[in-house]
Motif scaffolding. Sequence first.
Motif, PDB file in Angstrom:
ATOM      1  N   ASN A  84       6.756   3.505   1.206  1.00  0.00           N
ATOM      2  CA  ASN A  84       7.552   4.303   2.161  1.00  0.00           C
ATOM      3  C   ASN A  84       7.798   3.509   3.441  1.00  0.00           C
ATOM      4  O   ASN A  84       8.734   3.770   4.180  1.00  0.00           O
ATOM      5  CB  ASN A  84       6.825   5.612   2.531  1.00  0.00           C
ATOM      6  N   GLU A  85       6.912   2.564   3.720  1.00  0.00           N
ATOM      7  CA  GLU A  85       7.100   1.689   4.880  1.00  0.00           C
ATOM      8  C   GLU A  85       7.608   0.340   4.391  1.00  0.00           C
ATOM      9  O   GLU A  85       7.058  -0.716   4.728  1.00  0.00           O
ATOM     10  CB  GLU A  85       5.784   1.518   5.634  1.00  0.00           C
TER      11      GLU A  85
ATOM     12  N   TYR B  23       0.828  -1.211   0.000  1.00  0.00           N
ATOM     13  CA  TYR B  23       0.000   0.000   0.000  1.00  0.00           C
ATOM     14  C   TYR B  23       0.855   1.250   0.000  1.00  0.00           C
ATOM     15  O   TYR B  23       0.514   2.255  -0.592  1.00  0.00           O
ATOM     16  CB  TYR B  23      -0.915   0.011   1.232  1.00  0.00           C
ATOM     17  N   ASN B  24       1.947   1.158   0.703  1.00  0.00           N
ATOM     18  CA  ASN B  24       2.763   2.364   0.852  1.00  0.00           C
ATOM     19  C   ASN B  24       4.220   1.947   1.002  1.00  0.00           C
ATOM     20  O   ASN B  24       4.653   1.555   2.074  1.00  0.00           O
ATOM     21  CB  ASN B  24       2.295   3.154   2.086  1.00  0.00           C
TER      22      ASN B  24
ATOM     23  N   PHE C 104      24.069  15.155  -7.085  1.00  0.00           N
ATOM     24  CA  PHE C 104      22.720  14.592  -7.071  1.00  0.00           C
ATOM     25  C   PHE C 104      22.447  13.630  -8.226  1.00  0.00           C
ATOM     26  O   PHE C 104      21.315  13.273  -8.483  1.00  0.00           O
ATOM     27  CB  PHE C 104      21.657  15.706  -7.077  1.00  0.00           C
TER      28      PHE C 104
ATOM     29  N   GLN D  85      16.134  18.073  -6.738  1.00  0.00           N
ATOM     30  CA  GLN D  85      17.451  18.213  -6.115  1.00  0.00           C
ATOM     31  C   GLN D  85      17.843  19.679  -5.945  1.00  0.00           C
ATOM     32  O   GLN D  85      18.551  20.020  -5.009  1.00  0.00           O
ATOM     33  CB  GLN D  85      18.506  17.495  -6.950  1.00  0.00           C
TER      34      GLN D  85
ATOM     35  N   HIS E 220       3.796  11.059   6.581  1.00  0.00           N
ATOM     36  CA  HIS E 220       4.488  10.618   5.359  1.00  0.00           C
ATOM     37  C   HIS E 220       4.441  11.704   4.294  1.00  0.00           C
ATOM     38  O   HIS E 220       3.604  12.605   4.349  1.00  0.00           O
ATOM     39  CB  HIS E 220       3.950   9.295   4.793  1.00  0.00           C
ATOM     40  N   GLN E 221       5.347  11.534   3.350  1.00  0.00           N
ATOM     41  CA  GLN E 221       5.615  12.597   2.373  1.00  0.00           C
ATOM     42  C   GLN E 221       4.337  13.071   1.694  1.00  0.00           C
ATOM     43  O   GLN E 221       3.581  12.267   1.152  1.00  0.00           O
ATOM     44  CB  GLN E 221       6.603  12.074   1.325  1.00  0.00           C
TER      45      GLN E 221
ATOM     46  N   ARG F 214      19.527  35.242 -10.121  1.00  0.00           N
ATOM     47  CA  ARG F 214      19.731  35.501  -8.689  1.00  0.00           C
ATOM     48  C   ARG F 214      20.473  36.802  -8.484  1.00  0.00           C
ATOM     49  O   ARG F 214      20.170  37.568  -7.574  1.00  0.00           O
ATOM     50  CB  ARG F 214      20.481  34.350  -8.030  1.00  0.00           C
TER      51      ARG F 214
ATOM     52  N   ASP G  90      15.292  25.056  -3.377  1.00  0.00           N
ATOM     53  CA  ASP G  90      15.849  25.897  -2.310  1.00  0.00           C
ATOM     54  C   ASP G  90      14.699  26.783  -1.818  1.00  0.00           C
ATOM     55  O   ASP G  90      14.256  27.671  -2.548  1.00  0.00           O
ATOM     56  CB  ASP G  90      17.000  26.738  -2.892  1.00  0.00           C
TER      57      ASP G  90
ATOM     58  N   ARG H  58      17.027  12.114 -15.258  1.00  0.00           N
ATOM     59  CA  ARG H  58      17.044  13.582 -15.265  1.00  0.00           C
ATOM     60  C   ARG H  58      16.288  14.101 -16.477  1.00  0.00           C
ATOM     61  O   ARG H  58      15.466  15.000 -16.359  1.00  0.00           O
ATOM     62  CB  ARG H  58      18.500  14.074 -15.278  1.00  0.00           C
TER      63      ARG H  58
ATOM     64  N   LYS I 272      -2.145   7.541   8.725  1.00  0.00           N
ATOM     65  CA  LYS I 272      -1.028   7.356   7.799  1.00  0.00           C
ATOM     66  C   LYS I 272      -1.573   7.722   6.425  1.00  0.00           C
ATOM     67  O   LYS I 272      -2.706   7.370   6.086  1.00  0.00           O
ATOM     68  CB  LYS I 272      -0.567   5.904   7.785  1.00  0.00           C
ATOM     69  N   LYS I 273      -0.759   8.380   5.658  1.00  0.00           N
ATOM     70  CA  LYS I 273      -1.199   8.854   4.349  1.00  0.00           C
ATOM     71  C   LYS I 273      -1.845   7.736   3.519  1.00  0.00           C
ATOM     72  O   LYS I 273      -2.830   7.950   2.825  1.00  0.00           O
ATOM     73  CB  LYS I 273       0.020   9.424   3.609  1.00  0.00           C
ATOM     74  N   ALA I 274      -1.305   6.531   3.616  1.00  0.00           N
ATOM     75  CA  ALA I 274      -1.821   5.408   2.827  1.00  0.00           C
ATOM     76  C   ALA I 274      -3.269   5.075   3.178  1.00  0.00           C
ATOM     77  O   ALA I 274      -3.969   4.444   2.389  1.00  0.00           O
ATOM     78  CB  ALA I 274      -0.947   4.180   3.049  1.00  0.00           C
TER      79      ALA I 274
END
Lengths: 313, 884
Positions: free
Chosen positions: A101-102, A98-99, A145, B863, B723-724, A303, B866, A243, B705-707
């Motif tokens: 991230n976990e 499901y996620n 990166f 990346q 979570h993100q 900038r 800023d 990229r 949890k987001k999920a």
Amino acid sequence: MNNKKAILLLWGFFACFILMGAPKTYKADYSEKYPVLDGKIPGDPAWEKVQWEEGFLLHRKNASPQYPTRFKMLYTKDALYMAVECFEKDPAKLKKVYNFNEFWIYDTVEFFLMPAKNEIMQFIANYESMTYESIPGNVAKRTSFRTGWKAVGRKGDKNWSVEFCIPFYLLGKVPASSDLKITGNICRNSVTTNERSTWSLQMKAFKDPAGFGNILLKKVPAKAKKDLEEALKKPHWLSLAERWKSIRKDPAWEEILEKFPAEKAALEKLIADEKNYPANSGKFYEKLSRIESYASKQEVRERKRIWKRFFEE
Amino acid sequence: MNKIKYFLFASVLFCAVAACSAELVFETTFRQDEKGNILDNVNKDFKGKLHKGSSITDAPFGKALKVERILDNGAFFTKNPALSMDKDYTVSMWINAASFPGKKEKRGFGSMTILQWGSLRLAVDKGGVNMQTFAGEKRNILFKTNTPANVFGTDQWVHIAFTWKVGDAIRLYVNGEKKGERKNSIKTKTSPAMATPPASPFTDSFLIGSLRNFFPFHGQIAKVRFYKGALTEKEIMQEEKEYAKKILQDMKKDLAKIDGSNALLQRIGAELKKDIPFLPVLTAIGAEKSRLVKFSDFKKKVKTAGDGSLAYSIVDPMGPVIYYRDTALPEEGLNGKLLVVAAQNEYEPASFIVKPLKDIKDFLPVMGDLVSKEGNKIPAKALDILLVKQIISANRMLHPNVLIHDDKMLKVDVEKMQMSVRCTYPDKIVYKNVTPEKFVQEVGNTVDKYPIYDSKTLLALDLKAGVNQQYWITLKTDEKMAPGLYESKITLKSGSKTVATIPVKVRILPFALPEPATNYDIHKEFSVATYFFDHIQSGTKDVKNGALNHTRPLTKEQLKAYLINLREHGVKHPTIIMGNYFPGWNTWKSKSRKVGPRTTNGDKQQMEWMKERIKILKECGFALDPIYLHTGGNIGFREFYKRSEHKKYLESFIKEGNKFYKELLGHDNIYHYGLDEAEGERLLAEYDVWEDMRKMGAKIYTTIKKANTPLVAGRIDVAIAVHQPEKATAKLMHDKGGRMWAYAQPWARHYSGYPQRKGYGYDLYFADYDGVCNYSYNHWNWQSLPWNMYNTAAPNLSYVMPKADGVVDTPGWEGHREGTDDVRYATKLRQEILKAKKGSDKVKKAKALKAERFLDTVNTFAQEFDPAWTRYHIIDHILNLIEK
């Protein structure tokens, strides 16, 4: 006689004591052939002659898991590859994700590599090609990166498999002049059996270098040495492709890309030709660098202009 | 010849130990014979073997064993009857750790073994020492103890001793100072309890260095000794005096080449004159030496400012870099200008770090009035200058955690790693130690016990050569300030003398910032909430002393100070945790609990207390529309709601509560908290009570949890997700009429503003989230004063620290505010874009489209992202749209 036996026994014990404590070592060879990154290992010419490495142990226990895991590695001119097979009673019953991230609650393989002090990299992948990573900030800085890597997974009848591609540009080292030793480990989380296992016996957390083994990349053949050294000088095609994919349709880049129609067209052609990414990585880099260099200079100019607007200096 | 040498050696040893009560039975200084075996200076025939990977190296006092972070690495000695330990004994050694275990290793698993002798294991972890052994006839009685962490650092020689004294205690000493002690054993399933260490004879082989299965040591080990008998502190120092002197002499040699080391050389000289140097001083001298070396390199290269007594650097207070006492000054801002840009109604931070090249007394930065070329003036008092004070907090770590005006509020001794907090009583000032050796629970953290105050304005302090001092400036703007570029300076003074000046430029923008709105709909509020404890559920009338912890009642004045601080930091909705008893709820703990739900909402007294709380909130500027109440998990029904039995009670609660708030606030727009972080069956079990609550006019907000968003979308009104953040998840809530907030992205922290700014600003805004509600403003562990080093919740779960009359801000809390301001700037741009697009000016329209494209294409996870420059670009676009 008794004394001799005693001495022999003692030495034998001593040797075992040392050997049991010595870290595991896996030796990987150079391959001219590139594995096809599709999660399929049997039938892939690059993997054909490479032997499997087995003997995973349960996490924090010197015992074998219920279902084994095995892996093999090789390296090419620009990356380290690893193929892993995780055996399961019934891969159809693997836990649905499901996620990711976990990731630690799902069936995964975690690949740890520590090419240098303070550079422990963690690559996680599963049977659905979902990936997660932990790459230290100093590595991200070192590579500007360009930390692209890839893993592709697949479910089989009796197992699930995953192939990893870890670029040398990310690792920062190559076995050009001599064998290259990188410490690391391969760890598996099996949800169906509620088991965690590792290649090198790990008594602490997976990420603990004390439990790492040695991955020894044998010195490259002379004919490939130059290409290998070149791999450290520019980002791998994985990073470049990633990229380009992230900026080609990004509206923020539209104006800049309009100024580089030839480069854009060339990159579109290159990105569509996935099979030849490795061969075309030089062209990729050249075209993309031109665009990014312009963008970066433009940002610096912007900038300065904004700063002058705010503070008249 | 060898025999003579040995005899002389032994004689010297004998004389040395004659003064000591214990008998030296083993000593190795890692001398080797021709075959490479390690020699015992006491028993000439007893030798050890070096394991593969370890080696013998030179050390200030002779030889040392070098252990290379490899398992099973060191010097191994077999059993020796001469080393049978029958009763009391001592193990003594010198170590020099090259590195410590990593941050995530737990104690016990993150240890680096330095000696394994039978079941006795001595190990080092995170700058401390721990030991364990099994004693008794059956070797099943577990004894263990440890020193605190961060007692010593890496790359310094440290003496470790462990003593076993039968009928008394086991003790650990670091540089002769007792740092760990225990009398009784550890009771486990297999380990019986014993009140004191028993006589526990053993004769075992031993390995000096890393054992097979433990995190291997990385460093050097020298002069290992075993004694029969337990040495005292004095005896340890006596025994080690020669080595201590050699280490000090070695340090002296190194320091002689370094500028500014006179004070330290004198200190070393004084110790060398003593017959027995004070061992504990080695740690402090080692740390100071390493700082001086860095400082000496710095002085050779740096360009100084002003009269040459210091250098300074302008730093980004919201940058990702954290500055410590000896961090190198960044080149970029070296001796530069302080530049600040701000709208007409915000708080904007800036910062600089001073590194003095010599001691500077009475150092005080003084802000001047700001003047623009149009002649407009901003008084200096609009800029508040504070110290960034490095304090000792959880695990005896030094972090730049708080922003204060008076350095003397907290006394920090970095050599001893101790801190004390100033308590100002009517008749005296007392400094109370908040870094004791052992944790002692203390719950009475009231103001009369801890009258801790800061100054209202910045006070001078003494700067030490080579030690950084960071300053934090907060500019408070208001709409009376005319837009323009203002100039001024910060005069860095030492007493009445000017040592340097820092030029300052402040750009006041020609607009004020609106309230934050969402990215996807400019008319929808971007809610800024936070978990907040006030502990005044019983009203403030009888509160006499006020509290220095959230678990004690605050006085009205304290509460107001907290609330004003919250409001000034952009918080609009402080959710009040577990302090709200109206409408009342029943604290059910389990399904089988016999006590049923309340049949009434509590008595009139509770209503009066709640009225008082609401009144104070409103006085402090909170609109409380809507009002977010923390009401025990679905008004106490939690996951136990049974419609057939409980609906009538739920109805009466909500009816009575809504009536009460409507009378008090003019509305019944009330949000009640669901079950916190519920998952799986518990989450599903809330469906009925949510449905009924919402039908009865109540609203629901809770953490998930987001999920799990698909499981709550359409069923609750606000999901606070961890979570993100992602646009797609926010859309799930929006499509079903709900809103999305975030928490723990990251957790509240004191010492760095950057992750708070990014996490609670642009990350959420550009993911189309509707707000933030992080944990927490002021969760401090209830078991001790929040300033106490053992109060680990303080720096890791809260944004501020308490003082008697309010709170002390932190860089993390300032970062949270900056995140909110980032959203306000983006909101302002969206407003101007809308205006321009509706107007007839084609040039403005084109600029609006460009600005819109900019906003629509920001990727906060790219990346190159800023947050500071994203804001500057936004300001640039705003100016393009509003300037003629």
